[in-house]
Write an enzyme that holds these catalytic residues in place. Structure first.
Site, PDB file in Angstrom:
ATOM      1  N   HIS A 170      67.683 -14.045 -14.424  1.00 37.61           N
ATOM      2  CA  HIS A 170      66.801 -14.381 -13.337  1.00 37.61           C
ATOM      3  C   HIS A 170      67.552 -15.495 -12.425  1.00 37.61           C
ATOM      4  CE1 HIS A 170      63.381 -12.543 -15.535  1.00 37.61           C
ATOM      5  NE2 HIS A 170      62.728 -13.003 -14.707  1.00 37.61           N
ATOM      6  N   ASP A 210      16.098  -4.453  -6.915  1.00 39.01           N
ATOM      7  CA  ASP A 210      16.328  -3.048  -7.503  1.00 39.01           C
ATOM      8  C   ASP A 210      16.722  -2.255  -6.376  1.00 39.01           C
ATOM      9  OD1 ASP A 210      16.766  -4.225 -10.155  1.00 39.01           O
ATOM     10  OD2 ASP A 210      14.630  -3.136 -10.692  1.00 39.01           O
TER      11      ASP A 210
END
Length: 431
Positions: free
Chosen positions: A416, A357
């Site tokens: 495409h 922590d």
């Protein structure tokens, strides 16, 4: 603490696992959405209105002044600053080791690669009001700065005098932040996401908060990025008969004191250890300042699970995927390879969860509610973005053009396919 046995109580354990995590919260969701829309449409006026309503203070301005920073330094001790600086150094060193590099690869004259760019501006939410969370400042700010973020702003709710906790302010300044705003709750998240007359919007919001903060982060995700949707804090300890009952009880309580909803679990193959830990919990609870909170957490969400052996225990650990996981067995490094799901792993009796922590260096902003199955602690990757690089010359494209055309036409995307075909049909631009 409630005691269960695995696999005997498999069904009850499964139900407990299924009930963990972040849940959308009924009428609070509507309230949070109303606050966000108000801030979006009315900016600072709305922020000030909700600050007065929820924090009980009418502010003249949101930005913390230099005088307030100076006053904060006068209120904190040198010992705190010394400890804070050690934390900052360790967290910075740990996170700098995570940094990624640009890379490029070549195939003939074609090049592909990846470039790394830090986010431009990040907002860190730090809980406040009556409590001080300077460690949350360190854990959210330092990784962002280590990743190269140029602008990091901190928001934190004010107290009844309209001030941010001095320890939070000093932590922000020591971490390298100059821009701190006196706002909290859902209105702070909205202000960071959309900007106001005073606050410039950010690209990402990180940091822990209550249910309103979490719901607000969920609501603005997509407008900005967020770190995670955090649930209650949790610790799971896997221990055998070598475990110290007093250490284990203390570590379980270190999470239980966070929140009545915090989850503390011991998995062990030793019935004697389980009994001793239960007794230690009762003894140690008496001396805690946050006794009521910890007692509620332990009684309602605490759990001791007896397993046949440590291997069965490690399987349960992976299913639980805990935020904090302590491995307290005779040969921890033999068990470690079996642990796949945990936010942070603490190995051995002197690697207590509070070490992570505050001072060890790894981040304490961790995945909760079982999300450690797919999520990681807050780290420098959370503060960067990656762009793919593609550079092909004519001969490189020609060598794979038929493959691109075939795949594009298969998907019915003639445009495409044509975008490749046109580059090899006779025209004046081909040479």
């Amino acid at each position: 603490m409630r005691k269960l046995s695995y696999p005997r109580d498999r069904g009850e354990i499964n139900n407990l696992l299924a009930g963990r995590g972040f849940a959308v919260a009924d009428e609070r969701t509507e309230l949070v959405n109303d606050i966000i829309n108000d801030v979006l449409n009315n900016g600072e006026q709305a922020v000030l209105k909700y600050t007065a309503r929820f924090d009980g203070i009418e502010l003249d301005g949101l930005l913390v002044s230099d005088e307030e920073f100076k006053d904060a330094y006068n209120k904190v001790g040198d010992d705190f600053i010394s400890s804070l600086k050690k934390s900052i150094v360790n967290v910075r060193e740990f996170h700098r080791k995570q940094l990624r590099q640009n890379w490029f690869t070549y195939k003939n004259s074609a090049m592909t690669g990846q470039i790394i760019k830090p986010l431009a501006r990040v907002g860190a939410y730090v809980p406040g009001g009556r409590a001080a969370y300077p460690s949350s400042v360190v854990m959210t700010v330092i990784p962002a700065l280590a990743a190269g973020v140029k602008e990091v702003v901190v928001v934190s709710p004010p107290d009844k005098e309209g001030r941010i906790n001095p320890y939070t302010l000093v932590a922000a300044r020591e971490a390298g932040v100059d821009e701190v705003y006196k706002i909290g709750g859902a209105q702070a998240i909205a202000a960071l996401a959309y900007g106001t007359e005073t606050i410039k919007g950010v690209d990402k919001i990180v940091g822990p908060g209550n249910i309103y903060v979490t719901l607000a982060k969920k609501a603005v995700f997509g407008v900005v990025d967020i770190d995670m949707l955090a649930g209650p804090s949790e610790v799971l300890i896997l221990a055998d008969s070598s475990g110290h009952p007093d250490y284990i009880a203390a570590d379980l309580l270190s999470q239980a004191e966070h929140d009545p909803l915090a989850i503390s679990v011991l998995i062990t193959d030793s019935e004697l250890l389980a009994e001793k830990v239960d007794k230690e919990l009762a003894l140690q609870l008496k001396g805690l300042n946050r006794k009521e909170i910890a007692t509620t957490s332990i009684n309602e969400n605490g759990l001791i699970i007896l397993v046949d052996d440590i291997k069965a225990g490690s399987e349960l650990v992976n299913r639980f995927a805990p935020e904090h996981f302590e491995l307290l067995v005779k040969e921890p490094f033999a068990i470690l390879p079996e642990i796949d799901n945990a936010g942070a792993i603490f190995i051995g009796e002197y690697s207590s969860e509070p070490l992570g922590d505050y001072l060890a260096g790894p981040n304490h902003v961790l995945p909760t509610g079982g999300t450690a199955r797919f999520a990681s602690p807050l780290n420098t990757d959370d503060f960067i973005k990656k762009s793919s690089i593609i550079y092909y010359q004519k001969k490189d494209l020609a060598s794979i053009s038929d493959d691109i055309i075939q795949l594009a036409e298969l998907e019915g995307l003639d445009g495409h396919a044509n975008a490749v075909k046109i580059r090899f049909e006779g025209n004046e631009f081909n040479d």
